[in-house]
Design a protein around this motif. Structure first.
Motif, short mmCIF file in Angstrom:
data_model
loop_
_atom_site.label_atom_id
_atom_site.label_comp_id
_atom_site.label_asym_id
_atom_site.label_seq_id
_atom_site.Cartn_x
_atom_site.Cartn_y
_atom_site.Cartn_z
N GLY A 260 0.75 -1.23 0.21
CA GLY A 260 0.09 0.21 -0.04
C GLY A 260 0.96 1.23 0.19
O GLY A 260 0.54 2.25 -0.62
N TYR A 261 1.87 1.21 0.78
CA TYR A 261 2.87 2.43 0.72
C TYR A 261 3.29 2.61 -0.50
O TYR A 261 3.56 3.63 -0.80
CB TYR A 261 3.77 2.01 2.13
N SER A 262 3.85 1.62 -1.45
CA SER A 262 4.61 1.90 -2.34
C SER A 262 3.43 2.17 -3.62
O SER A 262 4.18 2.84 -4.57
CB SER A 262 5.23 0.35 -2.95
N MET A 263 2.32 1.88 -3.34
CA MET A 263 1.30 2.30 -4.52
C MET A 263 1.06 3.98 -4.54
O MET A 263 0.52 4.26 -5.56
CB MET A 263 0.14 1.78 -4.22
N GLU A 264 1.37 4.62 -3.64
CA GLU A 264 1.18 5.98 -3.54
C GLU A 264 1.92 6.82 -4.29
O GLU A 264 1.56 7.83 -5.05
CB GLU A 264 1.28 6.50 -1.98
N ASN A 265 3.32 6.46 -4.63
CA ASN A 265 4.20 7.63 -5.45
C ASN A 265 5.46 6.67 -5.98
O ASN A 265 6.17 6.07 -5.07
CB ASN A 265 4.62 8.72 -4.30
N PRO A 266 5.55 6.70 -7.14
CA PRO A 266 6.61 6.06 -7.97
C PRO A 266 8.04 6.72 -7.52
O PRO A 266 9.04 5.89 -7.77
CB PRO A 266 6.55 6.34 -9.46
N ASN A 267 8.22 7.91 -7.11
CA ASN A 267 9.21 8.45 -6.78
C ASN A 267 9.99 8.25 -5.36
O ASN A 267 10.03 9.19 -4.51
CB ASN A 267 9.17 9.98 -7.04
N SER A 268 9.93 6.81 -5.38
CA SER A 268 10.67 6.46 -3.66
C SER A 268 11.27 4.95 -4.09
O SER A 268 11.00 4.35 -4.85
CB SER A 268 9.26 6.44 -2.87
N LEU A 269 11.85 4.82 -2.97
CA LEU A 269 12.32 3.21 -3.04
C LEU A 269 11.67 2.64 -1.75
O LEU A 269 11.92 2.85 -0.79
CB LEU A 269 13.90 3.22 -2.96
N VAL A 270 10.60 1.50 -1.73
CA VAL A 270 10.14 1.05 -0.86
C VAL A 270 10.72 -0.42 -0.77
O VAL A 270 10.35 -1.13 -1.83
CB VAL A 270 8.45 1.23 -0.89
N LEU A 271 11.12 -0.90 0.40
CA LEU A 271 11.68 -2.32 0.46
C LEU A 271 10.91 -2.98 1.61
O LEU A 271 10.71 -2.45 2.70
CB LEU A 271 13.25 -2.26 0.27
N TRP A 272 10.76 -4.23 1.42
CA TRP A 272 10.49 -5.17 2.62
C TRP A 272 11.44 -6.33 2.49
O TRP A 272 11.67 -6.86 1.59
CB TRP A 272 8.94 -5.68 2.31
N GLU A 273 11.83 -6.55 3.69
CA GLU A 273 12.77 -7.69 3.59
C GLU A 273 12.30 -8.65 4.58
O GLU A 273 11.88 -8.74 5.75
CB GLU A 273 14.24 -7.13 4.25
N ALA A 274 12.22 -10.09 4.24
CA ALA A 274 11.89 -11.24 4.83
C ALA A 274 13.18 -11.49 5.79
O ALA A 274 14.30 -11.34 5.42
CB ALA A 274 11.45 -12.37 3.94
N GLN A 275 12.63 -11.95 6.98
CA GLN A 275 14.12 -12.39 8.04
C GLN A 275 15.07 -13.42 7.21
O GLN A 275 16.10 -13.28 7.14
CB GLN A 275 13.35 -12.82 9.25
N PHE A 276 14.39 -14.13 6.72
CA PHE A 276 14.88 -15.56 5.77
C PHE A 276 14.17 -15.39 4.55
O PHE A 276 12.92 -15.07 4.55
CB PHE A 276 15.06 -16.99 6.27
N GLY A 277 14.83 -15.71 3.29
CA GLY A 277 13.94 -15.83 2.09
C GLY A 277 12.68 -16.61 2.12
O GLY A 277 11.61 -16.22 1.45
N ASP A 278 12.72 -17.39 2.80
CA ASP A 278 11.59 -18.64 2.79
C ASP A 278 10.50 -18.08 3.40
O ASP A 278 9.40 -18.44 3.36
CB ASP A 278 12.04 -19.96 3.17
#
Length: 856
Positions: free
Chosen positions: A741-759
């Protein structure tokens, strides 16, 4: 106001033990007060203010239950000690009254008088805690209205009163006052008190708020609830507002019946049975605007979605009728800068679509006369939109400078089965007060049909109400009878006021029914035949409300006929427009629901310019020292200090050798911040990094809570939220949904979500499947979100050694049989593909990939 520690959620006891001559629980309270304030009682007069306030501030309140199992034997000592301990944290208002009563006992009051006065206070509290059990909440009247007496609550006899006591006067001091009175009357009759309590807590609304820990919040709600009960029946709304509510109710009702007649085989997920939602949301938005709200992000369940889109969000009727007739959602739309009308959806189900529109409000006060509504598209996993709404609202607050979180508000409409059954609801409620995630409170409205698809409440939840999950996080809950539109409007307005006052979640439980099945093609009589027969005979909400208004004389039958005639005329005109191709072409841009900030983004069929992701060495040498310097006053961990020194040496070296993965990431973030981009990184333990590689926040080893974030100091006077790095709660589903939802508001940004481990991404698979992989194809909704899925072969077993990249590759929509054009002027692979799966091999790869993502 916290009257007594012994009545919360259990019925009053029918038998109370005797303790050293105390034959009732009220005398026991007086006895406890006497032992607690022996010097005061011996003096026979009230203590000074200073003495009364000698109790330690902030003492925690503890509930005790007076159990019938306590006998008259040795258990009394234990019981007495429990009461003595609990009394240490009783509310000051009751404490002061008891002191006064006990101190004047010898000269003014008999023991029986003191006992009955205190019993009345306990009765008042019982109404405040349990009045909702006796409220008239069921529009169909199937509960019989006996729940309260069956459970031994709100019974005068349990407090030693009979009908003969109704006109007796009781001394309540300043503990409780009649609504509308500026000062408390010392003496009140039992009849007066009961009249207010029954109107306040046992009418068409049942309030649950005494579970809230904050006494100021409880008092705020109690004052408004009881004040409304003291008003005259006709005072709440004047003729004009009642006509406006009636018109919205007619619109909600006629839209459903008109659509059913014109499109009998279309699935609309009708709101029939819960039409009061429409005037309530209309009035709630107007009230919110008067309190300073400028923008509302809405998440909407299936039920009533089309009705809401037309009658509240302002989507043209002709557009909705066109979609109902064709069964598809999108037509080709014009893309800015292109002569081709090629940007089209896949024909997704129209009930799932979103909208973004400005709409007028009723106005009033110092508020706005218009409001922007953003209705998010959502999949059939209904509650999954909840964290997306919260994330988008938080992003709007950042980009609009709404640090007080008063100008952008989140509203989510739920189904009863989803609210109690979906774990993402609790996860998102839990996000609500966390520093990196709060959006200043969400207004939750549950359209409670008291049945899911075919499953009844007894098989769908373990609690009394479907909203009980919200009580665990301190949210007030307003249960309301859907056949009383004015009550529904009142609680929705109260919910908006609460949100603006306390910036926390609030829940409205709209108890209604469903006239059709789960959808219009489903037959509910297979599983609920008796209920369906009752509903068939039950008058609609608009019929009930029209009869009520005609009875008051404020509205005439001519007024009602005029409203119906106007609504029917417009419905037929819009239906005719929907069948006109000329009208459709003239309004084709209505189908292009991309947010304004995304207007310049290229469509999948357009060639986009590929930007250079590199930066000059001088830029790196400028930002490098800024993000590797630590304050002299900070005492970092020895290993962290050494890491930052090594990073400083690497960035100042001639060839930049020795830049590791964590530092490459920090440099990418810093250069983007220097260029004015917003960077947000979240996930479990991201501040440090699961593998101790990041250390975006450095903690002082000697002072608890002291920390420093180097990336907050890239440019002078940098807004701390320009770079946000926040540890999330232990959730993947809601946490990832929030970042989408946060990333959908504005393309002029870098929004990242990191999994603690990839799985760990597998716990967020619904979000990946329904929002990330296909949102552009389904709803023309784009996102620039980055998923970081770290993994490696470091002895932690198969679960932590794979990010399951094969899943992401399988969901990629690139054509495996077509080799893309390599000519730079024709290269469109990056646009035609729904996402990019990147297997990074060097820190340099990572640096350039992050910067490239910010440019698209």
């Amino acid at each position: 106001m916290y009257y007594s520690p012994c009545l919360r959620d259990s019925p009053p006891p029918r038998r109370v033990p005797t303790i050293h001559g105390c034959t009732s629980r009220t005398q026991l309270l007086v006895e406890v007060s006497r032992r607690r304030t022996g010097s005061f009682l011996a003096a026979g007069a009230p203590q000074s203010t200073a003495a009364r306030s000698s109790r330690a501030p902030g003492a925690a309140r503890r509930d005790i239950i007076l159990s019938d199992s306590v006998g008259d034997g040795g258990g009394n000592d234990v019981y007495r000690d429990e009461v003595l301990r609990a009394w240490e944290s009783v509310d000051d208002s009751l404490d002061n009254l008891l002191r006064r009563l006990a101190g004047a006992r010898a000269s003014c009051f008999s023991s029986a008088t003191i006992q009955q006065n205190l019993q009345l206070l306990l009765l008042i509290r019982d109404y405040q805690v349990n009045g909702h059990v006796a409220a008239k909440l069921d529009p169909l009247g199937l509960d019989g209205g006996t729940a309260a007496t069956d459970e031994g609550r709100l019974d005068l006899g349990l407090y030693g009163f009979t009908e003969a006591d109704l006109d007796r006067e009781f001394f309540l001091g300043d503990v409780w006052r009649m609504p509308g009175e500026e000062r408390a009357r010392a003496v009140l009759t039992l009849r007066d008190v009961l009249g207010v309590l029954q109107r306040a807590y046992c009418g068409s609304v049942g309030y649950e708020y005494m579970h809230i820990n904050d006494g100021d919040k409880r008092s705020w709600l109690r004052d408004r609830i009881e004040a409304a009960a003291g008003a005259e029946p006709g005072d709440a709304y004047g003729r004009e507002r009642r006509l406006a509510m009636l018109e919205k109710l007619v619109w909600a009702t006629r839209f459903e019946s008109f659509a059913a007649a014109e499109y009998p085989t279309a699935k609309r997920y009708s709101l029939a049975g819960g039409e009061s939602l429409i005037p309530a949301m209309e009035e709630m938005f107007s009230r919110a605007a008067s309190l300073g709200v400028e923008s509302v992000v809405v998440g909407m369940a299936h039920r009533g979605r089309l009705n809401f889109m037309v009658n509240v969000a302002g989507v043209p009727l002709s557009q909705v009728f066109r979609e109902l007739s064709t069964g598809g959602l999108f037509m080709p739309v014009e893309v800015e800068g292109s002569e081709e009308e090629t940007y089209a959806g896949t024909g997704e189900f129209y009930v799932l679509a979103g909208a973004s529109r400005d709409r007028p409000t009723r106005g009033g006060g110092a508020g706005r006369s218009s409001l922007h509504l953003s209705v998010l598209a959502n999949p059939s996993h209904l509650e999954s939109v909840l964290p997306v709404v919260a994330g988008k609202t938080r992003a709007k607050q950042f980009y609009s400078g709404d640090g007080g979180r008063t100008r952008n508000m989140a509203v989510v409409v739920h189904g009863d089965g989803g609210f109690s059954g979906q774990g993402v609801v609790y996860e998102t409620l839990n996000l609500g007060a966390l520093p990196g995630y709060t959006a200043g409170g969400t207004v939750h409205i549950v359209v409670n049909n008291r049945i899911a698809f075919t499953t009844e409440p007894g098989a769908g939840r373990s609690s009394r109400y479907c909203t009980d999950v919200a009580k665990g996080l301190g949210a007030p809950v307003f249960h309301v009878n859907g056949d009383d539109p004015e009550a529904v409007v009142h609680v929705c307005e109260l919910a908006a006021e609460w949100r603006q006052a306390f910036h926390s979640d609030v829940v409205v439980d709209l108890i209604c029914y469903r006239r059709a099945g789960h959808n219009e093609l489903d037959d509910p009589t297979f599983t609920q035949p008796v209920l369906c027969e009752v509903i068939k005979k039950h008058p609609s909400s608009v019929e009930i409300y029209e009869k009520k208004l005609l009875g008051t004389g404020q509205v005439t039958s001519e007024d009602v006929q005029m409203i119906h005639g106007r609504v029917d005329r417009i419905l037929n005109e819009e239906l005719a427009k929907s069948k006109s191709d000329e009208h459709l072409m003239a309004n084709k841009r209505d189908y292009h629901w991309l947010s304004a900030q995304w207007a310049g983004m290229k469509s999948p069929d357009q060639v986009s310019r590929v930007r250079d992701t590199g930066v000059k060495p001088d830029v790196l040498r400028r930002v490098g020292p800024a993000i590797t310097a630590l304050p002299e006053s900070l005492k970092p961990h020895r290993a962290v200090k050494e890491m930052f020194e090594q990073r400083r040496r690497a960035v100042t070296a001639e060839r930049g050798e020795g830049i590791d993965w964590g530092f490459a990431e920090a440099l990418a973030f810093a250069t983007l911040l220097l260029e004015g981009y917003h960077v947000r990184l979240s996930g479990q333990d991201v501040q440090r990094g699961t593998f101790c590689h990041r250390h975006a926040v450095v903690h002082d080893q000697e002072t608890r809570g002291e920390s420093y974030c180097p990336l907050h100091h890239v440019v002078p006077d940098q807004n701390p939220e320009q770079f946000t790095v926040c540890n999330s709660l232990l959730s993947e589903y809601a946490a990832l949904g929030f970042e989408i939802g946060y990333s959908m508001e504005n393309p002029n940004s870098l929004v990242l979500w990191e999994a603690q481990f990839g799985d760990f991404a597998n716990l967020a698979q619904v979000m990946i499947d329904q929002f990330l992989s296909c949102a552009e194809a389904k709803w023309l909704r784009q996102s620039g979100l980055v998923l970081l899925l770290p993994h490696g072969y470091d002895g932690l077993g198969p679960e932590h050694s794979s990010a399951y990249l094969e899943r992401f590759l399988q969901m990629s929509d690139d054509n495996p049989f077509v080799i893309p054009e390599m000519e730079p002027t024709l290269c469109k692979q990056i646009q035609e593909c729904n996402w990019q799966v990147v297997n990074l091999t060097t820190p340099a790869n990572y640096f350039h990939a992050l910067r490239r993502q910010s440019f698209y």
